[in-house]
Design an enzyme around this catalytic site. Structure first.
Site, PDB file in Angstrom:
ATOM      1  N   ASP A  37       1.928  -2.229   7.663  1.00  0.00           N
ATOM      2  CA  ASP A  37       0.891  -2.134   6.432  1.00  0.00           C
ATOM      3  C   ASP A  37       0.348  -3.376   6.096  1.00  0.00           C
ATOM      4  OD1 ASP A  37       3.921  -1.205   4.384  1.00  0.00           O
ATOM      5  OD2 ASP A  37       3.215  -3.196   4.894  1.00  0.00           O
ATOM      6  N   LYS A  59      -2.349   0.025   3.348  1.00  0.00           N
ATOM      7  CA  LYS A  59      -2.429   0.638   1.802  1.00  0.00           C
ATOM      8  C   LYS A  59      -2.696  -0.473   0.769  1.00  0.00           C
ATOM      9  CE  LYS A  59       1.143   2.929   2.591  1.00  0.00           C
ATOM     10  NZ  LYS A  59       2.546   3.483   2.631  1.00  0.00           N
ATOM     11  N   MET A 171       3.977  -3.604  -8.435  1.00  0.00           N
ATOM     12  CA  MET A 171       2.566  -3.275  -8.647  1.00  0.00           C
ATOM     13  C   MET A 171       2.409  -3.119 -10.051  1.00  0.00           C
ATOM     14  SD  MET A 171       3.493   0.087  -5.991  1.00  0.00           S
ATOM     15  CE  MET A 171       5.108   0.296  -6.485  1.00  0.00           C
TER      16      MET A 171
HETATM   17  N1  SAH Z   1       8.616  -2.731  -0.181  1.00  0.00           N
HETATM   18  C1  SAH Z   1       8.089  -3.802  -0.738  1.00  0.00           C
HETATM   19  C2  SAH Z   1       7.371  -3.146  -2.057  1.00  0.00           C
HETATM   20  C3  SAH Z   1       6.304  -2.536  -1.726  1.00  0.00           C
HETATM   21  S1  SAH Z   1       5.399  -2.176  -3.280  1.00  0.00           S
HETATM   22  C4  SAH Z   1       9.362  -4.461  -1.122  1.00  0.00           C
HETATM   23  O1  SAH Z   1      10.618  -4.457  -1.021  1.00  0.00           O
HETATM   24  O2  SAH Z   1       8.951  -5.936  -1.530  1.00  0.00           O
HETATM   25  C5  SAH Z   1       4.335  -3.539  -3.282  1.00  0.00           C
HETATM   26  C6  SAH Z   1       4.438  -4.651  -4.460  1.00  0.00           C
HETATM   27  O3  SAH Z   1       5.440  -5.220  -4.205  1.00  0.00           O
HETATM   28  C7  SAH Z   1       3.085  -5.499  -4.743  1.00  0.00           C
HETATM   29  O4  SAH Z   1       2.385  -4.786  -5.771  1.00  0.00           O
HETATM   30  C8  SAH Z   1       3.970  -6.662  -5.439  1.00  0.00           C
HETATM   31  O5  SAH Z   1       4.329  -6.202  -6.812  1.00  0.00           O
HETATM   32  C9  SAH Z   1       5.314  -6.732  -4.627  1.00  0.00           C
HETATM   33  N2  SAH Z   1       5.278  -7.639  -3.705  1.00  0.00           N
HETATM   34  C10 SAH Z   1       5.388  -7.603  -2.310  1.00  0.00           C
HETATM   35  N3  SAH Z   1       5.116  -9.044  -1.423  1.00  0.00           N
HETATM   36  C11 SAH Z   1       5.085  -9.669  -2.770  1.00  0.00           C
HETATM   37  C12 SAH Z   1       4.961 -10.953  -2.792  1.00  0.00           C
HETATM   38  N4  SAH Z   1       4.792 -11.803  -1.437  1.00  0.00           N
HETATM   39  N5  SAH Z   1       4.904 -11.688  -3.829  1.00  0.00           N
HETATM   40  C13 SAH Z   1       5.024 -11.120  -5.049  1.00  0.00           C
HETATM   41  N6  SAH Z   1       5.072  -9.606  -5.153  1.00  0.00           N
HETATM   42  C14 SAH Z   1       5.203  -8.960  -4.028  1.00  0.00           C
END
Ligand code: SAH
Length: 252
Positions: A37, A59, A171
Site C-alpha cells: 500500500d 489507499k 488518521m
Molecule cells: N497499520 C498502520 C496504520 C495504518 S492507518 C500502523 O500500524 O501504523 C494510517 C495512519 O497511520 C496514518 O493516517 C497515520 O495516522 C499513521 N501513520 C502511519 N505511518 C506513520 C508515520 N510514519 N508517521 C506518523 N503517522 C503514521
C-alpha cells in the site's frame, strides 16, 4: 490440483527500513510478488529483488485506487495460481491495516496465511519523538483510535483521554478540529498537552506540540499532512528540559 501459494501479511513499520523485523526483511528480499500500500516507504521497496513484481494498491483517505474486496481477490487469485504473495503494509498489519479482512478472505479460500508483525506508527512515533506512551508518574493506559471513521461524532471516546491516560489517534489530521471539540465536550481540559508527529521515523519527521484547544491551528499553521499521529496526554509534555533544548536547537 495445483498447490496454492502462501499469503504473508507483513508489517513494514513506520518507514525506516532499519525498523523492519528480520522476518519482514527476509520476506521482502526473497519475494517474487509484493503487493503493497501507499504508506510503505520506497526505501523498503528498494530492498526487493530486481525481478520482483511490485503491485501498488495505494489507499489514501481521498483516493481509493483499489477497493478492499479487489485487494482480497487479487491476493486469493495469485495464491491459488501457486504464487507466494508478500502483502506489505505500513506499520502493523493488524492495527488499522485491514489485515484481518485479508486473512479472512484467504482462510475462506483455504490459502495458508502468515502474519508478520510490524512496528505500528504509535510505537515508531513515540520512539522517534521520545514520548513515552506510558510512564509510572503519568499514564498507565494507552488507547489507539481511528480519527476518520464514519460517525466520529457519535463514537464514545469518554474515558479514553485525561489524567493517567494517553490517547493516540491515527488518521486524524483532517478531522483534528472535530477531535479537539469532541474531547473538550467530553470534559477534557483545553490545556491538555498534545503532540502531532508527522512522518515519524522518516527523514522528514516533524514533532509539534501545543494545548488541545490549539490542535486545529497547529495542523493548519504548520500544514500538517498525512501520515501523522496525534498523541494526547501529559506524557507529551513531560520531559521539559529536553523539550526546551530541542526548541533551542530548532532555532539555531
Ligand atoms: N497499520 C498502520 C496504520 C495504518 S492507518 C500502523 O500500524 O501504523 C494510517 C495512519 O497511520 C496514518 O493516517 C497515520 O495516522 C499513521 N501513520 C502511519 N505511518 C506513520 C508515520 N510514519 N508517521 C506518523 N503517522 C503514521
Amino acid at each position: 490440483m495445483k498447490r496454492s501459494g502462501t499469503v504473508y501479511l507483513v508489517g513494514a513499520g513506520p518507514g525506516d527500513p532499519d525498523l523492519l523485523t528480520l522476518r519482514a526483511a527476509r520476506l521482502v528480499e526473497q519475494a517474487g510478488l509484493i503487493v503493497h500500500d501507499g504508506l510503505v516507504d520506497p526505501a523498503i521497496l528498494a530492498m526487493a529483488r530486481p525481478d520482483a513484481e511490485l503491485v501498488s494498491v495505494a489507499k489514501s483517505r481521498a483516493r481509493h485506487t483499489l477497493p478492499q474486496d479487489e485487494i482480497n481477490a487479487l491476493l486469493v487469485r495469485e495464491a491459488l495460481a501457486g504464487r507466494d504473495v508478500v502483502r506489505l503494509k505500513g506499520g502493523d498489519p493488524l492495527v488499522f491495516g485491514r489485515g484481518g479482512e485479508e486473512a479472512e478472505a484467504c482462510h475462506a479460500a483455504r490459502i495458508p496465511v502468515e502474519i508478520v508483525p510490524g512496528i505500528s506508527a504509535a510505537m515508531g512515533a513515540a520512539a522517534a519523538a521520545q514520548i513515552p506512551l506510558t510512564h509510572r508518574e503519568d499514564a498507565s493506559i494507552v488507547s489507539f483510535v481511528a480519527g476518520q471513521c464514519k460517525g466520529l461524532a457519535e463514537q464514545d471516546w469518554a474515558g479514553l483521554a485525561g489524567k493517567g491516560r494517553t490517547l493516540v489517534i491515527y488518521m486524524g489530521v483532517k478531522t483534528a478540529p472535530m477531535i479537539a471539540e469532541k474531547l473538550m465536550e467530553d470534559g477534557l481540559s483545553p490545556e491538555t498537552p498534545v503532540a502531532l508527529i508527522e512522518n515519524a521515523a522518516r527523514p522528514a519527521m516533524r514533532v509539534l506540540r501545543g494545548p488541545l484547544a490549539g490542535l486545529p491551528q497547529l495542523v493548519e499553521q504548520h500544514r500538517v499532512k498525512s501520515p501523522a499521529l496525534i498523541v494526547i496526554g501529559s506524557v507529551t509534555a513531560r520531559d521539559d528540559a529536553a523539550l526546551k533544548q530541542m526548541a533551542l536547537e530548532a532555532h539555531e
